[in-house]
Design a protein around this motif. Structure first.
Motif: not given
Length: 289
Positions: A264-281
């Motif tokens: 749900e977090l990864s697909e959120s309309e509000y998530i920022q690109e740097f947060e996607k990088d944090r998830i990967i990290k």
């Protein structure tokens, strides 16, 4: 530039000569009132100040910050011009070697309570800190400032915004936030100062905020949940990067919550690109668990 004010100074059992200095100013200017109280929380001091205030509006200036000369006039003018219950300005954030913009915007916006709460959840143009804001005093009748813990603003500002009829925001800097290691929010300038106690208080407060706001504004459910997880994502990265051993219990808790809601977090309309990088990290195995 605004002379018709009452300046209530709360001397929270200061250990230096601040109380004496304040008393001297009060003797010279009848607009200044000094209240010497037993040492207590920031929220306790703020509530005492509100209780003794005779004015229609309330604003707060923290003891280690700077109010610019136009602060009161600016906040009063835009509040009265728009018939709002809360007015909000911007600030400069002084890190010691530079000034950074804090909630600064170049246009005046009139916001509904839901719009203001959304801005707070997104942490872009409105932050939880009580300074920078002028409130109608009546808002505090049903929303006393929490006196437990150190971080009263994270627990009350969203309620004040939600209970206002109208909010005006004009983010020109009228205030200076001084960052140093003795700040109540010192972790903002030095991630190594993040503590388990601070995390526990924030996590509980943000969880309560999510429940309160989604009950009041069901349409903000996704944004409120995203905002809570975004905080956890940021803290997990900081704890890991700085090897904060005292925060391992909180780290594991946040990591588990994020795992459970990762899709749900990864697909959120509000998530920022740097947060996607944090998830990967974080979940890509490059941070210790």
């Amino acid at each position: 530039t605004y002379s018709d004010f009452e300046f209530i100074i709360i001397d929270n059992e200061s250990k230096d000569k601040s109380g004496t200095v304040a008393d001297r100013y009060a003797a010279e200017d009848e607009r200044i009132k000094v209240l010497h109280i037993a040492e207590g929380s920031i929220g306790h001091g703020r509530n005492i100040g509100i209780a003794h205030a005779n004015g229609e509006y309330i604003t707060f200036v923290d003891d280690d910050d700077i109010a610019y000369p136009n602060l009161l006039k600016f906040l009063c003018d835009i509040l009265e011009k728009t018939g709002s219950d809360i007015s909000i300005c911007g600030a400069n954030e002084n890190t010691g070697d530079r000034l950074l913009p804090h909630c600064c915007t170049n246009e005046m916006k009139i916001l509904t309570p839901q719009e203001a709460v959304s801005c707070l959840l997104e942490r872009r143009t409105i932050r939880a800190g009580l300074p920078l804001k002028l409130f109608k005093k009546t808002l505090f009748a049903d929303n006393p400032i929490p006196e437990d813990g150190k971080y009263e603003d994270i627990k009350i500002t969203y309620k004040l915004l939600a209970c206002a009829k109208r909010i005006v925001q004009y983010g020109l800097p009228q205030y200076e936030i001084i960052r140093h290691e003795d700040n109540n929010t010192s972790y903002a300038g030095n991630e190594k100062l993040i503590s388990a106690l601070q995390l526990d208080e924030y996590l509980k407060a943000i969880s309560e905020r999510t429940r309160y706001l989604t009950d009041r504004y069901p349409e903000l459910y996704s944004l409120a949940r995203y905002s809570e997880w975004s905080y956890m994502l940021s803290m997990c990265e900081k704890i890991a990067d700085n090897h904060l051993q005292d925060c391992q219990k909180q780290y594991e808790y946040m990591l588990n919550v994020l795992k459970e809601n990762l899709n749900e977090l990864s697909e959120s309309e509000y998530i920022q690109e740097f947060e996607k990088d944090r998830i990967i990290k974080i979940f890509g195995g490059r941070l210790y668990a």
